[in-house]
Enzyme design. Structure first.
Site, PDB file in Angstrom:
ATOM      1  N   THR A  43       0.845  -1.197   0.000  1.00 40.04           N
ATOM      2  CA  THR A  43       0.000   0.000   0.000  1.00 40.04           C
ATOM      3  C   THR A  43       0.878   1.244   0.000  1.00 40.04           C
ATOM      4  O   THR A  43       0.647   2.189  -0.767  1.00 40.04           O
ATOM      5  CB  THR A  43      -0.915   0.000   1.237  1.00 40.04           C
ATOM      6  N   TYR A 105     -13.569  -2.103  -3.738  1.00 42.59           N
ATOM      7  CA  TYR A 105     -14.601  -1.474  -4.570  1.00 42.59           C
ATOM      8  C   TYR A 105     -15.956  -2.155  -4.431  1.00 42.59           C
ATOM      9  O   TYR A 105     -16.927  -1.544  -4.018  1.00 42.59           O
ATOM     10  CB  TYR A 105     -14.183  -1.394  -6.051  1.00 42.59           C
ATOM     11  N   TYR A 131      -3.989  -9.669   3.907  1.00 43.34           N
ATOM     12  CA  TYR A 131      -3.716  -8.327   4.419  1.00 43.34           C
ATOM     13  C   TYR A 131      -5.048  -7.661   4.754  1.00 43.34           C
ATOM     14  O   TYR A 131      -5.798  -7.269   3.869  1.00 43.34           O
ATOM     15  CB  TYR A 131      -2.942  -7.571   3.344  1.00 43.34           C
ATOM     16  N   LYS A 159      -1.506  -9.797   7.955  1.00 36.06           N
ATOM     17  CA  LYS A 159      -1.129  -8.421   8.288  1.00 36.06           C
ATOM     18  C   LYS A 159      -2.393  -7.693   8.695  1.00 36.06           C
ATOM     19  O   LYS A 159      -3.357  -7.630   7.924  1.00 36.06           O
ATOM     20  CB  LYS A 159      -0.462  -7.716   7.110  1.00 36.06           C
TER      21      LYS A 159
END
Length: 293
Positions: A43, A105, A131, A159
């Site tokens: 990210t 989305y 994640y 994560k």
């Protein structure tokens, strides 16, 4: 894999091309200071602004450069078939782990998310770290993480970029409690010590791009049971994490902080993201001076 893992920034030139020399310099620096892992296409690396070929190029370049740390590659996409393609590529080039955020989305329920990760786990052999970042993508519930961990041995950890001690607690107790080799990492600098105390394995934290020495000294103090020192450095990290509150985006916060600290990586983000102006940079400089001297 345990300890301090750095979700790497992607350096850009003024024309938005990838600044390869700056990438090489930064990876060399992080390995020299002794971080335990380096994570490319994160990210923090603005992976949503990269196309598939750029993600593969960065994965290959990182594999070439990372020689003394664990090497993690982000292979996230909202297209499951593309995730499989990127994950197979990471496996083929010899990455140690892939890190995969859920699709974003379009809202998906736990069954759809289970099917997404199942397809990836069944079509590849590499170690996979889902994640969880509910502020940006479909959330991963504790029950879903547990289901995946118990079903697939190559789903190796998680994560957790979530501002919830209770959630991290439940993942550690309910998932790691049944599968001891399952790794739990925080994605938030301010939760690094909390996660270690609860029995987690470390952190994958963006501020380690510009201040890895704080994360590393906290880790060392905790491992050596010097808890007063660990508390002190945790308080420093908590204050340092306010860099995100000062800037308009995580990318702007990290790259401006790197600029303040003298890294050669330029404070450039690919559109639609934009770097904040001089007033924000001054506030970040003041914060870093207070914490780091």
């Amino acid at each position: 894999m345990r300890g301090v893992i750095v979700p790497l920034v992607t350096p850009f030139n003024e024309d938005y091309s990838i600044d390869v020399p700056a990438l090489e310099e930064h990876i060399e620096f992080l390995q020299k200071v002794g971080v335990h892992g380096i994570f490319i296409n994160a990210t923090t690396g603005e992976f949503t602004s990269l196309n598939t070929e750029e993600m593969k190029f960065l994965a290959e370049k990182g594999r070439e450069l990372v020689t003394s740390s664990f090497y993690l590659v982000g292979t996230t996409s909202s297209n499951t078939v593309e995730v499989v393609e990127l994950t197979k590529h990471a496996q083929d080039i010899g990455a140690d782990y892939v890190v995969i955020a859920p699709p974003y989305y379009c809202p998906l329920d736990d069954n759809a998310l289970f099917a997404h990760y199942s397809m990836i786990a069944e079509k590849t052999d590499i170690q996979i770290i889902p994640y969880n970042i509910p502020s940006c993508a479909n959330p991963l519930s504790v029950s879903l993480i547990k289901r995946l961990a118990l079903e697939y041995s190559n789903i190796a950890g998680v994560k957790e970029t979530i501002d919830s001690i209770n959630h991290i607690r439940d993942v550690i107790l309910d998932v790691k409690g049944e599968r001891n080799d399952f790794k739990v990492f925080t994605g938030l600098d301010q939760h690094f010590l909390n996660t270690l105390i609860l029995g987690g394995d470390g952190g994958i934290m963006a501020c380690a791009n510009f201040a890895p020495e704080v994360h590393l000294v906290l880790w060392k103090a905790f491992q050596e049971k010097r808890f007063e020192d660990a508390f002190e450095h945790a308080r420093r990290l908590a204050k340092l994490s306010r860099v995100y509150d000062v800037a308009s985006s995580f990318g702007s916060a990290i790259k401006l902080a790197m600029s303040v600290r003298g890294f050669s990586i330029k404070p450039i983000l690919r559109p639609p993201y934009a770097v904040d102006g001089p007033e924000v940079k001054e506030r970040i400089e003041k914060l870093l001076t207070e914490v780091l001297g």
